[in-house]
Design a protein around this motif. Structure first.
Motif, PDB file in Angstrom:
ATOM      1  N   LEU A 116      -6.443   5.903   0.578  1.00 27.73           N
ATOM      2  CA  LEU A 116      -5.860   4.716   1.072  1.00 27.73           C
ATOM      3  C   LEU A 116      -6.830   3.420   0.680  1.00 27.73           C
ATOM      4  O   LEU A 116      -6.218   2.377   0.200  1.00 27.73           O
ATOM      5  CB  LEU A 116      -6.035   4.640   2.783  1.00 27.73           C
ATOM      6  N   TYR A 117      -7.974   3.474   0.568  1.00 27.81           N
ATOM      7  CA  TYR A 117      -8.918   2.496   0.035  1.00 27.81           C
ATOM      8  C   TYR A 117      -8.916   2.381  -1.443  1.00 27.81           C
ATOM      9  O   TYR A 117      -9.227   1.392  -1.911  1.00 27.81           O
ATOM     10  CB  TYR A 117     -10.369   2.868   0.424  1.00 27.81           C
ATOM     11  N   ALA A 118      -8.222   3.064  -2.143  1.00 24.96           N
ATOM     12  CA  ALA A 118      -7.644   2.948  -3.497  1.00 24.96           C
ATOM     13  C   ALA A 118      -8.988   2.885  -4.409  1.00 24.96           C
ATOM     14  O   ALA A 118      -8.880   2.089  -5.381  1.00 24.96           O
ATOM     15  CB  ALA A 118      -6.892   1.648  -3.517  1.00 24.96           C
ATOM     16  N   THR A 119     -10.140   3.813  -4.110  1.00 20.58           N
ATOM     17  CA  THR A 119     -11.266   4.009  -5.035  1.00 20.58           C
ATOM     18  C   THR A 119     -10.668   4.832  -6.406  1.00 20.58           C
ATOM     19  O   THR A 119      -9.921   5.696  -6.018  1.00 20.58           O
ATOM     20  CB  THR A 119     -12.261   4.647  -4.274  1.00 20.58           C
ATOM     21  N   GLN A 171       0.803  -1.137   0.050  1.00 20.65           N
ATOM     22  CA  GLN A 171      -0.003   0.023   0.008  1.00 20.65           C
ATOM     23  C   GLN A 171       0.958   1.168  -0.031  1.00 20.65           C
ATOM     24  O   GLN A 171       0.701   2.147  -0.760  1.00 20.65           O
ATOM     25  CB  GLN A 171      -0.938  -0.072   1.400  1.00 20.65           C
ATOM     26  N   ALA A 172       1.936   1.399   0.770  1.00 18.62           N
ATOM     27  CA  ALA A 172       2.730   2.442   0.889  1.00 18.62           C
ATOM     28  C   ALA A 172       3.597   2.781  -0.242  1.00 18.62           C
ATOM     29  O   ALA A 172       3.857   3.920  -0.645  1.00 18.62           O
ATOM     30  CB  ALA A 172       3.873   2.271   2.059  1.00 18.62           C
ATOM     31  N   LYS A 173       3.791   1.709  -1.127  1.00 15.81           N
ATOM     32  CA  LYS A 173       4.499   1.719  -2.339  1.00 15.81           C
ATOM     33  C   LYS A 173       3.785   2.464  -3.274  1.00 15.81           C
ATOM     34  O   LYS A 173       4.248   3.315  -4.053  1.00 15.81           O
ATOM     35  CB  LYS A 173       5.007   0.288  -2.766  1.00 15.81           C
ATOM     36  N   PRO A 231       1.373   6.550  -3.273  1.00 21.89           N
ATOM     37  CA  PRO A 231       1.980   7.604  -3.990  1.00 21.89           C
ATOM     38  C   PRO A 231       2.141   7.625  -5.285  1.00 21.89           C
ATOM     39  O   PRO A 231       2.368   8.815  -6.151  1.00 21.89           O
ATOM     40  CB  PRO A 231       3.213   7.603  -3.182  1.00 21.89           C
ATOM     41  N   ILE A 232       2.582   6.463  -6.071  1.00 25.69           N
ATOM     42  CA  ILE A 232       2.503   6.398  -7.651  1.00 25.69           C
ATOM     43  C   ILE A 232       1.468   6.772  -8.232  1.00 25.69           C
ATOM     44  O   ILE A 232       1.423   7.392  -9.251  1.00 25.69           O
ATOM     45  CB  ILE A 232       3.208   4.940  -7.720  1.00 25.69           C
ATOM     46  N   TRP A 233       0.218   6.193  -7.648  1.00 25.60           N
ATOM     47  CA  TRP A 233      -1.091   6.570  -8.335  1.00 25.60           C
ATOM     48  C   TRP A 233      -1.220   7.904  -8.249  1.00 25.60           C
ATOM     49  O   TRP A 233      -1.899   8.480  -9.176  1.00 25.60           O
ATOM     50  CB  TRP A 233      -2.167   5.439  -7.669  1.00 25.60           C
ATOM     51  N   GLU A 234      -1.047   8.576  -6.822  1.00 26.98           N
ATOM     52  CA  GLU A 234      -1.372  10.047  -6.758  1.00 26.98           C
ATOM     53  C   GLU A 234      -0.699  10.778  -7.974  1.00 26.98           C
ATOM     54  O   GLU A 234      -0.922  11.831  -8.134  1.00 26.98           O
ATOM     55  CB  GLU A 234      -0.815  10.360  -5.389  1.00 26.98           C
ATOM     56  N   ALA A 236      -8.891  -6.148  -5.613  1.00 24.45           N
ATOM     57  CA  ALA A 236      -7.783  -5.763  -4.936  1.00 24.45           C
ATOM     58  C   ALA A 236      -6.446  -4.971  -5.633  1.00 24.45           C
ATOM     59  O   ALA A 236      -5.573  -5.692  -5.927  1.00 24.45           O
ATOM     60  CB  ALA A 236      -7.341  -7.195  -4.215  1.00 24.45           C
ATOM     61  N   PRO A 237      -6.684  -3.967  -5.823  1.00 18.56           N
ATOM     62  CA  PRO A 237      -5.969  -3.057  -6.750  1.00 18.56           C
ATOM     63  C   PRO A 237      -4.375  -2.931  -6.221  1.00 18.56           C
ATOM     64  O   PRO A 237      -3.640  -2.837  -7.213  1.00 18.56           O
ATOM     65  CB  PRO A 237      -6.730  -1.584  -6.667  1.00 18.56           C
ATOM     66  N   TYR A 238      -4.260  -2.907  -4.973  1.00 16.12           N
ATOM     67  CA  TYR A 238      -2.647  -2.969  -4.453  1.00 16.12           C
ATOM     68  C   TYR A 238      -1.900  -4.135  -4.874  1.00 16.12           C
ATOM     69  O   TYR A 238      -1.091  -4.282  -5.418  1.00 16.12           O
ATOM     70  CB  TYR A 238      -2.573  -2.711  -3.014  1.00 16.12           C
ATOM     71  N   THR A 239      -2.855  -5.214  -4.401  1.00 11.96           N
ATOM     72  CA  THR A 239      -2.050  -6.671  -4.845  1.00 11.96           C
ATOM     73  C   THR A 239      -2.026  -6.789  -6.411  1.00 11.96           C
ATOM     74  O   THR A 239      -0.721  -7.186  -6.888  1.00 11.96           O
ATOM     75  CB  THR A 239      -3.055  -7.811  -4.337  1.00 11.96           C
TER      76      THR A 239
END
Length: 856
Positions: A125-128, A21-23, A26-29, A759-762
């Motif tokens: 954080l929830y990656a919506t 998640q931490a990785k 910020p890249i998506w941001e 599960a977008p992070y995974t």
């Protein structure tokens, strides 16, 4: 996709969701993969919208569900090649913020925007997959300027008006409520207090002018909105077909019009009842004796202590008083005593009803209580096809009695079908023919006409609180209503400094003297701003249009952008808004269509309602001490595990009992999927067709089936199929050289792209492990190879009495000879068991069952 220069290698089996998640956050941001502002984008468009939240605190588990499900839909349509608009904002005006501010002694602004900041942090954080460049807040002046503009457009057309009326009053929050905001038990949906009636001068939107369209246009939404919601809206609008009948009141020059669905029973009217809280009741009492006036005032106080639910209860003892006045029945000239009783409501029709006690149970109960006459005008013993009742020989012999036609004695109203009696020229007619004939007679006489009535009432929008959109009207010294000029919008809320925000039944804005006292914009004479604010449902009735260009300060929305994007293709939210929000948004959309601002009449093409997240069978609440906190669950299990759990729990419309689901299990599956991607050793350029044929069939069957499952909201089935695909892939990997198999890479990539939905992070981490650059969310869904969708064989399952007795393999291209052979084998199995009664064979061969039957 380009191959990444570096591959993230890991030597252990531990999947660290927090590090992942931490990785990627910020890249998506930085990349902003979900922005939709490129005018050169020629892809087909989809508008996916989740009901925006109220910022009462941090996100809760209900938010976790709705935004997980809505995000599946948005991510899916991107994978299908669409340019998807998926915006987010905050419904940030309202009583909870004001009440919280009063309790804490702070400005509602600070409390509201602090909560928005926290919710925004949690949502990211929830990656919506929101387009954060379109974020809006309804409490920003830049937004409520256009809510005020909308009010002025309605006011120009006579659809925003002010009147004195009895309103629903919340004694705790000290403000009025629309009918839709009063729960069936008579309490406020906000505070839980018992709602009472109070007479005030209030602003209304004339939604009843659109009643027919709001009702009839629901037919357009059949199949794309839940049937439950459509029925709730139909029942709330409540159209009734009947007649308006004009009654002369002795001593009164103006007639009283009564709406009835059964004008055929007019000859059976024996008294009239008016609602005690109607203007008519007060007027009639004032024209009666002093004794009646005193009794009426006392009775009115008693009625005002009762809720509408109590007044409408069928088992409640009837109460009322005779007003000493009489009406004249227009069909037979009979004098009808006029009573007032609490079972009649002021906002139904004109607040007056013609009482037909023989054929209405409530009227009959009242007539028996107060010894009023009962006249039967429908012979329910009569055959519908003949004028004369059917008399049997048993009746003639006296061995069978005729059913009673005396409601006064039996206490039961005659509500069945039959022929008209005691009704002059209507005698012998059936109900439908009698209704048609009596309306013709009333029309000729000028005493009535065909009419429709609705349960729906005009939308009460005035609120006596601070934290809302100010109503853009100035009141002149002569009582004139002067719209604020559009170039002077927004009418901004004043500072709370020096204002008493505590609820007291009057708008606190009235105490802001520098704000409320203004010159009349027409002649400069002293005038006052309207001190009320608008119902927050006005803010949310059009927000889906503001998302189209939220930063435009020249117009509420750009009609050209509305033509491109609207209406919303998929709306996601709770069924608790089935009447309030959805009905109001539909009304405003139809008004904007009439004014030429939009080219559609329904705001939301398709609707998905999610259930609630509960615990141990009960709704979560602080008072029950059974809250599950969003932040704690995310920290404990990871964002993806929570999101996957929400999708896998069952059909979206079902409630999710958090006690019965397993985010731990979801986390284990995600780790297993991650290890699968990590173990792939083949290169991206590998020839997939050279891979394991069995695994490729599993992969391509998933590719073929998943789209239809997603589009029918069977998210849990898609997750289950993903688990099967991961298991099948793992088996091939574990064969030794299997990690280098082309089919393993193909299955891993398909799994990763599909897992992005849930599960977008995974998924992003797996995509990186497979050697690709971000973002996997923008990778297109692959098409299934049709040649891999035909199985080499299918299994015929022989069941006897529901128990599996044997399994037989058969070619999918089975011919008659093969069927005969298989049938004989199946029959032999059954005979060996010695039971021929119940045989059921399941197979992808439609002729098989008949062959088995013949063989046996």
């Amino acid at each position: 996709m380009p191959i990444s220069a570096e591959r993230d290698e890991r030597d252990d089996d531990h999947y660290d969701f927090a590090a992942t998640q931490a990785k990627w956050a910020p890249i998506w941001e930085e990349l902003k993969p979900f922005a939709t502002s490129d005018p050169a984008d020629t892809r087909p468009r989809k508008y996916v919208l989740d009901m925006f939240p109220y910022p009462s605190g941090d996100l809760h588990m209900g938010h976790a569900e709705v935004y997980a499900l809505g995000d599946v839909v948005a991510r899916y349509w991107r994978q299908q090649g669409f340019n998807v608009l998926h915006p987010i904002g905050w419904d940030s005006f309202g009583l909870p913020a004001e009440n919280a501010a009063i309790k804490r002694g702070i400005d509602p602004r600070g409390w509201t925007y602090d909560n928005i900041a926290q919710q925004k942090k949690s949502m990211k954080l929830y990656a919506t997959s929101f387009d954060w460049d379109r974020e809006l807040h309804t409490s920003d002046p830049e937004y409520y300027k256009w809510t005020q503009w909308l009010f002025l457009q309605l006011h120009k057309k006579g659809l925003a008006y002010r009147k004195d009326s009895w309103v629903n009053w919340d004694p705790t929050d000290q403000t009025v409520l629309a009918n839709e905001q009063v729960l069936p038990d008579g309490t406020s949906e906000r505070s839980g207090a018992v709602v009472v009636k109070k007479k005030l001068t209030q602003w209304y939107f004339k939604i009843t002018d659109y009643a027919d369209r709001l009702l009839d246009d629901l037919n357009q939404l059949e199949g794309s909105w839940p049937a439950k919601v459509l029925n709730m809206q139909r029942n709330w609008i409540g159209r009734s077909i009947g007649a308006d009948v004009d009654f002369v009141i002795e001593g009164r020059s103006e007639r009283v019009t009564v709406f009835t669905t059964r004008p055929d029973t007019l000859y059976g009217t024996t008294f009239m009842v008016v609602a005690p809280d109607s203007d008519l009741a007060g007027e009639l009492a004032d024209g009666s004796t002093p004794e009646v006036q005193d009794a009426f005032r006392e009775y009115l106080v008693q009625v005002q202590r009762s809720t509408e639910m109590e007044r409408q209860a069928t088992d409640r003892e009837k109460t009322g008083i005779f007003l000493g006045r009489y009406a004249i029945n227009p069909v037979n000239g009979e004098r009808l005593p006029i009573w007032t009783a609490d079972y009649v409501l002021a906002d139904y029709g004109t607040g007056a009803v013609m009482a037909v006690p023989a054929h209405d149970q409530r009227d009959l109960d009242f007539a028996r209580k107060f010894n009023l006459p009962v006249t039967v005008v429908i012979d329910t013993n009569a055959a519908v096809t003949g004028v004369i009742p059917v008399i049997t020989q048993e009746m003639i012999d006296g061995t069978e009695e005729l059913p009673a036609l005396d409601p006064l004695s039996t206490g039961l109203a005659l509500t069945g079908e039959g022929r008209l009696i005691n009704s002059g020229t209507l005698n012998g007619l059936s109900k439908n023919n009698a209704i048609k004939r009596i309306i013709e007679l009333l029309s000729v006489a000028g005493t009535g006409r065909a009419a429709k009535n609705y349960r729906l009432r005009d939308w009460l929008i005035s609120r006596q609180r601070y934290w809302g959109t100010p109503i853009p009207i100035i009141h002149g010294a002569d009582g004139a209503e002067i719209p604020v000029p559009e170039d002077q919008l927004p009418v901004r809320l004043p500072s709370t400094e020096g204002l008493d925000l505590k609820p007291k039944g009057t708008s606190p804005l009235g105490g802001a003297t520098d704000w409320v006292n203004v010159p009349n914009p027409i002649d400069g004479t002293p005038a006052r701003r309207d001190p009320d604010t608008m119902d927050t449902f006005v803010d949310s009735s059009w927000y889906f249009l503001r998302f189209l260009n939220p930063n435009d300060d020249t117009q509420a929305f750009d009609p050209r952008e509305a033509e491109k994007w609207a209406p919303v293709d998929q709306y996601v939210g709770g069924v608790e808004h089935a009447i309030l929000h959805l009905l109001y948004a539909r009304f405003i959309t139809k008004f904007l269509f009439d004014e030429g601002y939009v080219t559609f009449t329904e705001p939301f093409t398709a609707l998905l309602n999610q259930g609630m997240v509960i615990l141990d069978g009960a709704k979560m609440s602080k008072s029950r001490g059974n809250l599950v906190y969003f932040t704690e669950e995310v920290e404990r299990h990871g964002v993806d595990a929570v999101r996957l759990t929400m999708a896998f729990a069952g059909p979206p419309e079902d409630d999710i009992d958090w006690h019965d689901v397993s985010p731990v299990g979801s986390a284990k599956f995600l780790a297993r999927a991650w290890r699968m991607a990590r173990d792939v050793t083949s290169a991206p350029e590998i020839d997939w067709k050279s891979g394991d044929a069995g695994l490729r069939r599993v992969t391509h069957r998933f590719l073929a089936d998943a789209p239809a499952l997603v589009e029918s909201f069977k998210f849990n089935v898609v997750v289950a199929r993903l688990m099967e695909l991961v298991n099948a892939t793992r088996k091939v990997i574990d064969t030794g050289a299997g990690a280098a198999d082309a089919a393993v890479r193909e299955a891993a990539e398909v799994t990763t792209v599909a897992l992005n939905l849930f599960a977008p992070y995974t998924a992003e981490e797996m995509w990186s492990l497979l050697g690709y650059e971000p973002c996997v969310a923008l990778v297109q869904w692959r098409k299934a190879d049709a040649s891999l969708l035909v199985a080499e064989s299918v299994t015929a399952v022989v069941q006897v009495d529901g128990k599996v007795r044997d399994k037989l393999e058969v070619s999918p291209k089975v011919g008659n000879d093969d069927l005969e052979k298989l049938a004989r084998e199946s029959a032999a199995i059954v005979r060996s068991i010695g039971d021929r009664e119940i045989i059921k064979v399941i197979v992808r061969a439609p002729k098989l069952v008949s062959f088995v039957t013949r063989a046996i």
